[in-house]
Write a protein that holds these residues in place. Structure first.
Motif, PDB file in Angstrom:
ATOM      1  N   GLY A   1       0.796  -1.217   0.000  1.00 38.51           N
ATOM      2  CA  GLY A   1       0.000   0.000   0.000  1.00 38.51           C
ATOM      3  C   GLY A   1       0.828   1.265   0.000  1.00 38.51           C
ATOM      4  O   GLY A   1       0.334   2.328  -0.374  1.00 38.51           O
ATOM      5  N   ARG A   2       2.074   1.165   0.414  1.00 37.72           N
ATOM      6  CA  ARG A   2       2.961   2.319   0.336  1.00 37.72           C
ATOM      7  C   ARG A   2       3.542   2.438  -1.068  1.00 37.72           C
ATOM      8  O   ARG A   2       3.496   1.491  -1.856  1.00 37.72           O
ATOM      9  CB  ARG A   2       4.084   2.211   1.365  1.00 37.72           C
ATOM     10  N   TYR A   3       4.117   3.593  -1.341  1.00 35.96           N
ATOM     11  CA  TYR A   3       4.681   3.831  -2.657  1.00 35.96           C
ATOM     12  C   TYR A   3       6.201   3.709  -2.612  1.00 35.96           C
ATOM     13  O   TYR A   3       6.818   3.904  -1.558  1.00 35.96           O
ATOM     14  CB  TYR A   3       4.278   5.218  -3.171  1.00 35.96           C
TER      15      TYR A   3
ATOM     16  N   ARG B   1       2.834  -3.856  -3.657  1.00 33.75           N
ATOM     17  CA  ARG B   1       1.698  -4.769  -3.616  1.00 33.75           C
ATOM     18  C   ARG B   1       2.044  -6.050  -2.862  1.00 33.75           C
ATOM     19  O   ARG B   1       3.162  -6.549  -2.940  1.00 33.75           O
ATOM     20  CB  ARG B   1       1.234  -5.112  -5.042  1.00 33.75           C
TER      21      ARG B   1
ATOM     22  N   VAL C   1       3.021   1.724  -6.546  1.00 31.43           N
ATOM     23  CA  VAL C   1       2.560   1.268  -5.238  1.00 31.43           C
ATOM     24  C   VAL C   1       3.117  -0.126  -4.968  1.00 31.43           C
ATOM     25  O   VAL C   1       3.287  -0.932  -5.891  1.00 31.43           O
ATOM     26  CB  VAL C   1       1.012   1.270  -5.168  1.00 31.43           C
TER      27      VAL C   1
END
Length: 451
Positions: A217-219, A263, A261
Motif C-alpha cells: 500500500g505504500r509507494y 503490492r 505502489v
C-alpha cells in the motif's frame, strides 16, 4: 563556540583523510609524471538544475583525491621540481560581498595553511600566472576533452606562451592524466578503507530502515524517502539516485521512476548507497513486501545468493577481476537449467550466451570515490589481477521479464539482485556491507518485526 562553515568542513576532514596523505599522493603522482611535466586538474563546475538553481555541489573526484579541497572554481597545478613549491592551487579569494550571499570561502591563505599547498593564488589571476609556470615544460597531463570550458582556457594559455617575446617554450604533448592517476586511485589506503567502511555502515542502516517501512500500500518513493532521510541524518548524501523497484519494475536494470505502489506478494528490489566525504558504498537487497517469499521467489532468491557467495569467494589476491563474474554465471546457469527455465546443460547455455536472457549484466565494478570507480579492468588484454586495497562490488541477479512467454507464468516478472561491497585483503576479502542480512530466513525475520 560557534564554528564557521570552513571550520566545520575541517572538523569533518580531521576524522578522515589527513593533509599529509594528500601531499603523499601528489608527490607520488609527480614522480610518475617526471620533472619535465605539468599536471593540471580543474574543479568540477557548478551545474545548473533549472533557471537560477544549481545542483548540490560535488567536487571532481580526481581533484578531491589529490587535495580534499571542496570548493568549485579552482585549478590544481602540480609542477615537479619547481623551486618555489610544486603544488599550487588557484582558488577563490576571500570576498565579503560574495560570502554575504554564499557563505565563507576558504581562500588562498587557508589553502596553504590547512590543505598543505605549497602556494596559492586567486583564480582570477590564473591567466596571468599559470602560463609562465607551464613555460619550458615538455608535457601537460590533464583531462583534455572532459570540460570544454577548461579545454578552451588551456588552449588559450598555450597561445599566450607562443606570443611571448622571443617565443615561449610550449609543451609538445598533451597526455591523458587518467593513465597515471586512476591507477593510483585503484589502491585504497587505510584511511580510505576506513571511510568506505563508514559509508557502508550508513548505507546498511538506510537499507534496514527501508525494510521496516516497505509494506503493501505504500509507494516506492516513500521507501526512497526513508533511505534518503537515514543517509542525510548521518551526515552523508546518496551516492546515486536510489533504485526502489517493486514487482515487475525490478526487471528494469536501471529503474528510476520510484512511483509505483507496493503490492502484497511482490518483491521489492532496493539498490542504494551512501557517499561520505566523496567515498561511495553500493548495496542491493531484494525482499518480499508481504514478509515471506513465495516458492518461486525463494527458489530464484536462493540461486542468486548461492551465486553471490561463490563469486565473493573469488575475490582474493591473485584472482582475475572477472573470476567472480565467471563463477556467478556458472552457478546461475546451472540453477536455471535445474529449474527448467533454460533448456539444456550449463556448458551449452554459457557457450551460446542464452543465460543472458535472465542475467544480462556483469557481476561487479570498482568502487571508491565514484560508484563505478576508475581503473582498468584489463591489462595488456588480460583481466586484471586483484590486489590488496582494491574494492569491488559483487552483484549477481536474475531478471525474468514479465512478458516472457517461454517460461511458466508463475516465474514471470521476478527480478532479484543481491549486492555487497568487498575489499581485497592480504589473505582474502572483507565484505564491508555484511551488516545487511541477505539469507532469506534472516530477511524474513527482520520483516516479521516491522510493527
Amino acid at each position: 563556540m560557534c564554528r564557521r562553515p570552513w571550520q566545520n568542513r575541517q572538523r569533518s576532514r580531521a576524522l578522515n583523510i589527513q593533509p599529509d596523505e594528500y601531499i603523499r599522493r601528489r608527490r607520488q603522482l609527480m614522480r610518475m609524471a617526471g620533472d619535465d611535466a605539468v599536471l593540471l586538474i580543474a574543479a568540477a563546475p557548478e551545474r545548473v538544475r533549472n533557471a537560477d538553481a544549481n545542483w548540490p555541489y560535488r567536487q571532481d573526484s580526481d581533484l578531491h583525491y589529490l587535495s580534499g579541497f571542496p570548493e568549485p572554481d579552482c585549478v590544481l597545478a602540480l609542477l615537479p621540481g619547481r623551486k618555489h613549491g610544486e603544488a599550487v592551487l588557484f582558488c577563490r579569494e576571500r570576498d565579503p560581498e560574495h560570502e554575504r550571499w554564499h557563505g565563507e570561502s576558504i581562500g588562498t591563505e587557508r589553502a596553504v595553511e590547512v590543505y598543505g599547498m605549497d602556494d596559492a593564488f586567486p583564480i582570477d589571476d590564473i591567466d596571468d600566472i599559470l602560463p609562465g609556470m607551464i613555460e619550458g615544460r615538455g608535457r601537460v597531463y590533464c583531462h583534455f576533452g572532459s570540460e570544454p570550458e577548461f579545454d578552451a582556457r588551456l588552449l588559450g594559455w598555450m597561445r599566450r606562451l607562443r606570443q611571448l617575446r622571443g617565443g615561449g617554450v610550449v609543451p609538445k604533448e598533451f597526455v591523458a592524466l587518467g593513465h597515471l592517476l586512476h591507477d593510483l586511485r585503484l589502491y585504497k589506503s587505510k584511511a580510505e578503507l576506513k571511510l568506505m567502511r563508514a559509508s557502508a555502515a550508513i548505507a546498511a542502516e538506510a537499507h534496514m530502515a527501508a525494510m521496516r517501512v516497505a509494506t503493501a500500500g505504500r509507494y516506492e518513493y516513500e521507501v526512497e524517502a526513508e533511505l534518503l532521510r537515514t543517509i542525510r541524518s548521518r551526515s552523508a548524501v546518496a551516492a546515486f539516485p536510489p533504485i526502489v523497484a517493486g514487482g515487475v519494475n525490478a526487471c528494469v536494470m536501471h529503474y528510476q521512476a520510484n512511483r509505483a505502489v507496493l503490492r502484497e506478494g511482490d518483491l521489492l528490489l532496493i539498490d542504494a548507497g551512501a557517499e561520505l566525504d566523496c567515498y561511495a558504498s553500493d548495496i542491493s537487497r531484494t525482499f518480499p513486501v508481504s514478509g515471506r517469499y513465495s516458492r518461486e521467489q525463494r527458489a530464484l532468491y536462493e540461486l542468486v545468493l548461492e551465486a553471490q557467495l561463490a563469486a565473493i569467494d573469488e575475490v582474493r589476491p591473485g584472482r582475475p577481476f572477472d573470476a567472480a563474474h565467471q563463477m556467478a554465471v556458472r552457478v546461475i546457469a546451472e540453477g536455471l537449467c535445474a529449474l527448467g527455465l533454460l533448456q539444456g546443460v550449463a556448458d551449452d547455455v554459457i557457450a551460446d550466451g542464452s543465460y543472458k536472457r535472465f542475467y544480462p549484466a556483469k557481476t561487479g565494478h570498482w568502487l571508491g570515490l565514484d560508484v563505478h570507480d576508475v581503473g582498468d579492468y584489463r591489462v595488456d588484454g588480460e583481466p586484471r589481477l586483484l590486489e590488496p586495497g582494491m574494492v569491488v562490488t559483487v552483484e549477481p541477479g536474475i531478471y525474468i521479464p514479465p512478458g516472457d512467454t517461454t517460461v511458466p507464468e508463475r516465474w514471470r516478472g521476478i527480478g532479484i539482485r543481491i549486492e555487497d561491497d568487498v575489499a581485497v585483503t592480504r589473505d582474502g576479502s572483507d565484505v564491508l556491507t555484511a551488516a545487511v542480512p541477505k539469507r532469506a530466513e534472516e530477511i524474513e525475520g527482520v520483516l516479521a518485526g516491522r510493527g
